[in-house]
Design a protein around this motif. Structure first.
Motif, PDB file in Angstrom:
ATOM      1  N   GLY A 253       3.099  41.583  21.057  1.00 21.27           N
ATOM      2  CA  GLY A 253       4.658  42.002  20.577  1.00 21.27           C
ATOM      3  C   GLY A 253       5.267  40.816  19.978  1.00 21.27           C
ATOM      4  O   GLY A 253       6.551  41.025  19.908  1.00 21.27           O
ATOM      5  N   PHE A 254       4.923  39.690  19.476  1.00 24.25           N
ATOM      6  CA  PHE A 254       5.531  38.760  18.711  1.00 24.25           C
ATOM      7  C   PHE A 254       5.908  39.447  17.474  1.00 24.25           C
ATOM      8  O   PHE A 254       5.204  40.362  16.913  1.00 24.25           O
ATOM      9  CB  PHE A 254       4.965  37.581  18.540  1.00 24.25           C
ATOM     10  CG  PHE A 254       4.671  36.598  19.823  1.00 24.25           C
ATOM     11  CD1 PHE A 254       5.300  35.444  19.710  1.00 24.25           C
ATOM     12  CD2 PHE A 254       4.110  37.030  20.813  1.00 24.25           C
ATOM     13  CE1 PHE A 254       5.383  34.544  20.748  1.00 24.25           C
ATOM     14  CE2 PHE A 254       3.951  36.241  21.953  1.00 24.25           C
ATOM     15  CZ  PHE A 254       4.555  35.028  22.056  1.00 24.25           C
ATOM     16  N   ARG A 255       7.079  39.029  16.864  1.00 21.55           N
ATOM     17  CA  ARG A 255       7.579  39.715  15.383  1.00 21.55           C
ATOM     18  C   ARG A 255       7.755  38.433  14.595  1.00 21.55           C
ATOM     19  O   ARG A 255       8.161  37.470  14.796  1.00 21.55           O
ATOM     20  CB  ARG A 255       8.620  40.214  15.744  1.00 21.55           C
ATOM     21  CG  ARG A 255       9.267  40.836  14.593  1.00 21.55           C
ATOM     22  CD  ARG A 255      10.511  42.006  14.782  1.00 21.55           C
ATOM     23  NE  ARG A 255      11.526  41.613  15.693  1.00 21.55           N
ATOM     24  CZ  ARG A 255      12.629  40.898  15.305  1.00 21.55           C
ATOM     25  NH1 ARG A 255      12.939  40.569  13.794  1.00 21.55           N
ATOM     26  NH2 ARG A 255      13.382  40.389  15.840  1.00 21.55           N
ATOM     27  N   GLU A 256       7.100  38.746  13.279  1.00 20.81           N
ATOM     28  CA  GLU A 256       7.385  37.850  12.335  1.00 20.81           C
ATOM     29  C   GLU A 256       8.821  38.006  11.705  1.00 20.81           C
ATOM     30  O   GLU A 256       9.367  38.933  11.460  1.00 20.81           O
ATOM     31  CB  GLU A 256       6.286  37.676  11.009  1.00 20.81           C
ATOM     32  CG  GLU A 256       5.030  37.430  11.630  1.00 20.81           C
ATOM     33  CD  GLU A 256       4.027  37.492  10.343  1.00 20.81           C
ATOM     34  OE1 GLU A 256       3.682  36.442   9.769  1.00 20.81           O
ATOM     35  OE2 GLU A 256       3.668  38.896  10.072  1.00 20.81           O
ATOM     36  N   ASP A 257       9.589  36.925  11.595  1.00 22.09           N
ATOM     37  CA  ASP A 257      10.898  36.550  11.212  1.00 22.09           C
ATOM     38  C   ASP A 257      11.103  35.650  10.014  1.00 22.09           C
ATOM     39  O   ASP A 257      11.386  34.625  10.003  1.00 22.09           O
ATOM     40  CB  ASP A 257      11.810  36.466  12.224  1.00 22.09           C
ATOM     41  CG  ASP A 257      13.334  36.538  11.824  1.00 22.09           C
ATOM     42  OD1 ASP A 257      13.602  37.177  10.895  1.00 22.09           O
ATOM     43  OD2 ASP A 257      14.323  35.629  12.327  1.00 22.09           O
ATOM     44  N   GLY A 258      10.602  36.418   8.767  1.00 21.89           N
ATOM     45  CA  GLY A 258      10.715  35.487   7.523  1.00 21.89           C
ATOM     46  C   GLY A 258       9.211  34.725   7.496  1.00 21.89           C
ATOM     47  O   GLY A 258       8.354  34.900   8.372  1.00 21.89           O
ATOM     48  N   PRO A 259       8.926  34.154   6.472  1.00 20.12           N
ATOM     49  CA  PRO A 259       7.518  33.621   6.325  1.00 20.12           C
ATOM     50  C   PRO A 259       7.118  32.565   7.418  1.00 20.12           C
ATOM     51  O   PRO A 259       6.056  32.397   7.816  1.00 20.12           O
ATOM     52  CB  PRO A 259       7.734  32.967   4.869  1.00 20.12           C
ATOM     53  CG  PRO A 259       9.009  32.522   4.736  1.00 20.12           C
ATOM     54  CD  PRO A 259       9.921  33.754   5.236  1.00 20.12           C
ATOM     55  N   ARG A 260       8.119  31.815   8.138  1.00 15.34           N
ATOM     56  CA  ARG A 260       7.817  30.884   8.997  1.00 15.34           C
ATOM     57  C   ARG A 260       8.518  30.722  10.217  1.00 15.34           C
ATOM     58  O   ARG A 260       8.992  29.765  10.611  1.00 15.34           O
ATOM     59  CB  ARG A 260       7.951  29.225   8.158  1.00 15.34           C
ATOM     60  CG  ARG A 260       6.960  29.081   6.892  1.00 15.34           C
ATOM     61  CD  ARG A 260       5.626  29.199   7.281  1.00 15.34           C
ATOM     62  NE  ARG A 260       5.215  28.049   8.157  1.00 15.34           N
ATOM     63  CZ  ARG A 260       4.245  27.986   8.700  1.00 15.34           C
ATOM     64  NH1 ARG A 260       3.066  29.026   8.436  1.00 15.34           N
ATOM     65  NH2 ARG A 260       4.031  26.923   9.350  1.00 15.34           N
ATOM     66  N   ALA A 261       8.484  31.844  10.829  1.00 10.25           N
ATOM     67  CA  ALA A 261       9.353  32.073  12.103  1.00 10.25           C
ATOM     68  C   ALA A 261       8.760  33.263  12.695  1.00 10.25           C
ATOM     69  O   ALA A 261       8.396  34.134  12.182  1.00 10.25           O
ATOM     70  CB  ALA A 261      10.878  32.197  12.140  1.00 10.25           C
ATOM     71  N   LEU A 262       8.857  33.220  14.294  1.00 13.98           N
ATOM     72  CA  LEU A 262       8.288  34.103  15.018  1.00 13.98           C
ATOM     73  C   LEU A 262       9.446  34.451  16.049  1.00 13.98           C
ATOM     74  O   LEU A 262      10.190  33.587  16.465  1.00 13.98           O
ATOM     75  CB  LEU A 262       7.103  33.857  16.018  1.00 13.98           C
ATOM     76  CG  LEU A 262       5.805  33.827  14.964  1.00 13.98           C
ATOM     77  CD1 LEU A 262       4.550  33.659  16.265  1.00 13.98           C
ATOM     78  CD2 LEU A 262       5.450  35.159  14.624  1.00 13.98           C
ATOM     79  N   VAL A 263       9.566  35.620  16.399  1.00 12.92           N
ATOM     80  CA  VAL A 263      10.400  36.094  17.500  1.00 12.92           C
ATOM     81  C   VAL A 263       9.626  36.475  18.621  1.00 12.92           C
ATOM     82  O   VAL A 263       8.637  37.257  18.627  1.00 12.92           O
ATOM     83  CB  VAL A 263      11.187  37.310  17.158  1.00 12.92           C
ATOM     84  CG1 VAL A 263      12.221  37.833  18.234  1.00 12.92           C
ATOM     85  CG2 VAL A 263      12.250  36.943  15.962  1.00 12.92           C
ATOM     86  N   ARG A 264       9.934  35.718  19.683  1.00 15.32           N
ATOM     87  CA  ARG A 264       9.076  35.812  20.985  1.00 15.32           C
ATOM     88  C   ARG A 264       9.244  37.117  21.751  1.00 15.32           C
ATOM     89  O   ARG A 264      10.404  37.835  21.461  1.00 15.32           O
ATOM     90  CB  ARG A 264       9.160  34.748  21.892  1.00 15.32           C
ATOM     91  CG  ARG A 264       8.943  33.428  21.373  1.00 15.32           C
ATOM     92  CD  ARG A 264       8.889  32.464  22.118  1.00 15.32           C
ATOM     93  NE  ARG A 264       9.904  32.158  23.296  1.00 15.32           N
ATOM     94  CZ  ARG A 264      10.529  30.861  23.881  1.00 15.32           C
ATOM     95  NH1 ARG A 264      10.232  29.928  23.317  1.00 15.32           N
ATOM     96  NH2 ARG A 264      11.647  31.320  24.623  1.00 15.32           N
ATOM     97  N   PRO A 265       8.743  37.416  22.862  1.00 16.00           N
ATOM     98  CA  PRO A 265       9.021  38.800  23.534  1.00 16.00           C
ATOM     99  C   PRO A 265      10.272  38.542  24.219  1.00 16.00           C
ATOM    100  O   PRO A 265      10.821  39.712  24.675  1.00 16.00           O
ATOM    101  CB  PRO A 265       7.491  38.757  24.533  1.00 16.00           C
ATOM    102  CG  PRO A 265       6.585  38.432  23.819  1.00 16.00           C
ATOM    103  CD  PRO A 265       7.166  37.319  22.817  1.00 16.00           C
TER     104      PRO A 265
ATOM    105  N   GLY B 173      11.150  28.728  15.013  1.00 16.00           N
ATOM    106  CA  GLY B 173      10.820  28.237  13.594  1.00 16.00           C
ATOM    107  C   GLY B 173       9.303  27.479  13.921  1.00 16.00           C
ATOM    108  O   GLY B 173       9.344  26.467  14.442  1.00 16.00           O
ATOM    109  N   LEU B 174       8.591  27.841  12.866  1.00 17.89           N
ATOM    110  CA  LEU B 174       7.152  27.310  12.698  1.00 17.89           C
ATOM    111  C   LEU B 174       7.067  25.966  12.412  1.00 17.89           C
ATOM    112  O   LEU B 174       6.037  25.120  12.549  1.00 17.89           O
ATOM    113  CB  LEU B 174       6.168  28.128  12.105  1.00 17.89           C
ATOM    114  CG  LEU B 174       6.113  29.725  12.660  1.00 17.89           C
ATOM    115  CD1 LEU B 174       5.125  30.540  11.848  1.00 17.89           C
ATOM    116  CD2 LEU B 174       5.623  29.705  14.473  1.00 17.89           C
ATOM    117  N   ASP B 175       7.819  25.474  11.761  1.00 15.09           N
ATOM    118  CA  ASP B 175       7.851  24.159  10.937  1.00 15.09           C
ATOM    119  C   ASP B 175       9.123  23.281  11.505  1.00 15.09           C
ATOM    120  O   ASP B 175       9.352  22.144  11.042  1.00 15.09           O
ATOM    121  CB  ASP B 175       8.259  24.148   9.557  1.00 15.09           C
ATOM    122  CG  ASP B 175       7.209  24.896   8.667  1.00 15.09           C
ATOM    123  OD1 ASP B 175       5.928  24.918   9.035  1.00 15.09           O
ATOM    124  OD2 ASP B 175       7.561  26.120   7.918  1.00 15.09           O
TER     125      ASP B 175
END
Length: 308
Positions: free
Chosen positions: A98-110, A116-118
């Protein structure tokens, strides 16, 4: 700088990083009870995410932010493996948890936190997504053992990453009394044999006097830890490590994941007490004493008799 232990739980309550039950009880499974106790893992079950997710992740975020030099460590030999690990984790977490991508380089956790992935090195970012501590091992050409080349360790069970980074397996496991010899050879074969797409898992466990999940300890203090276990009361806490091992296909590094589960002794089922009592009775006396002091041994016997 070594951080303080996790904030103590309010008296009489379950801390947010703990569970009221034990979803993994190694002593209740014949295949897990005796080290190394290795078995296949369904790739779909790579990570165990449960009701303790938000509480554990809040602690991980705090440690990474306040004590980055303590919480994670890197070597140049681990950089490519870190990047590969994060790359593999993202689609799995989106599809399975159930993680959600938020833009090309970020995830929203449960738990609603955006990562931010970078923003940080890949190993630290990976450690802010899951409850597992993540340790990357590589076997240099011509070496006899795998070496710890990168890792994030927020919930150590009586060790520190700083003492182990860059070390081979045998040195990492000192001063565990049972490790040198046959167990060391079996663990090395275990690391050599794991194949991409065919992860393995095992579990480790011990009882502690409290629910603290951040419990670093220098190697020289290990003997004291064993003595303290003998003095535990019946109201102890079970700490289980669900340990997973996976081969990364591109770099061939091995990921050793450690998912820590903390449960009050009262959360064990009748069947789990019965199996614990049987296991301790079957172990050599010295090894059984390191696992269970007199008070807990008596409780296990009493609970087992009640369950029969």
């Amino acid at each position: 700088m070594t951080p303080a232990h996790a904030a103590p739980a309010p008296a009489g309550s379950l801390p947010p990083w703990a569970l009221p039950y034990a979803p993994v009880a190694p002593f209740a499974s014949p295949r897990l009870a005796v080290a190394p106790g290795i078995q296949p893992l369904d790739p779909a079950e790579w990570f165990l995410i449960a009701e303790d997710y938000a509480g554990q992740m809040a602690e991980r975020d705090r440690l990474v932010a306040d004590h980055p030099g303590w919480a994670f460590a890197r070597t140049p030999q681990g950089e490519a493996a870190e990047a590969e690990l994060l790359e593999l984790m993202i689609p799995h977490l989106v599809a399975r948890h159930g993680f959600r991508e938020d833009g090309p380089r970020a995830l929203v956790r449960p738990d609603g936190v955006r990562v931010g992935l970078d923003d940080l090195p890949p190993i630290a970012t990976a450690g802010r997504l899951v409850q597992d501590d993540l340790l990357l091992m590589a076997r240099p050409e011509g070496a006899e053992e795998h070496v710890l080349v990168s890792g994030i360790l927020c919930f150590p069970a009586h060790w520190t990453l700083g003492e182990k980074i860059g070390r081979p397996l045998l040195r990492i496991h000192l001063p565990v009394p049972e490790y040198p010899g046959d167990l060391a050879r079996r663990v090395q074969r275990f690391f050599d044999g794991v194949q991409p797409g065919r992860p393995l898992w095992r579990a480790n466990w011990h009882f502690a006097g409290g629910p603290e999940i951040v419990t670093p300890m220098a190697e020289v203090e290990k003997t004291r830890m064993y003595r303290e276990r003998l003095a535990l009361t019946e109201e102890a806490w079970l700490r289980v490590e669900r340990q997973t091992v996976a081969r990364l296909p591109r770099t061939r590094a091995v990921l050793f994941g450690v998912r820590t589960i903390v449960t009050p002794a009262d959360g064990l089922s009748a069947a789990q007490w019965r199996e614990l009592d049987a296991l301790i009775a079957a172990l050599p006396a010295e090894q059984g004493a390191r696992k269970l002091g007199p008070a807990l041994r008596a409780r296990a016997a009493r609970e087992a008799a009640r369950a029969d």
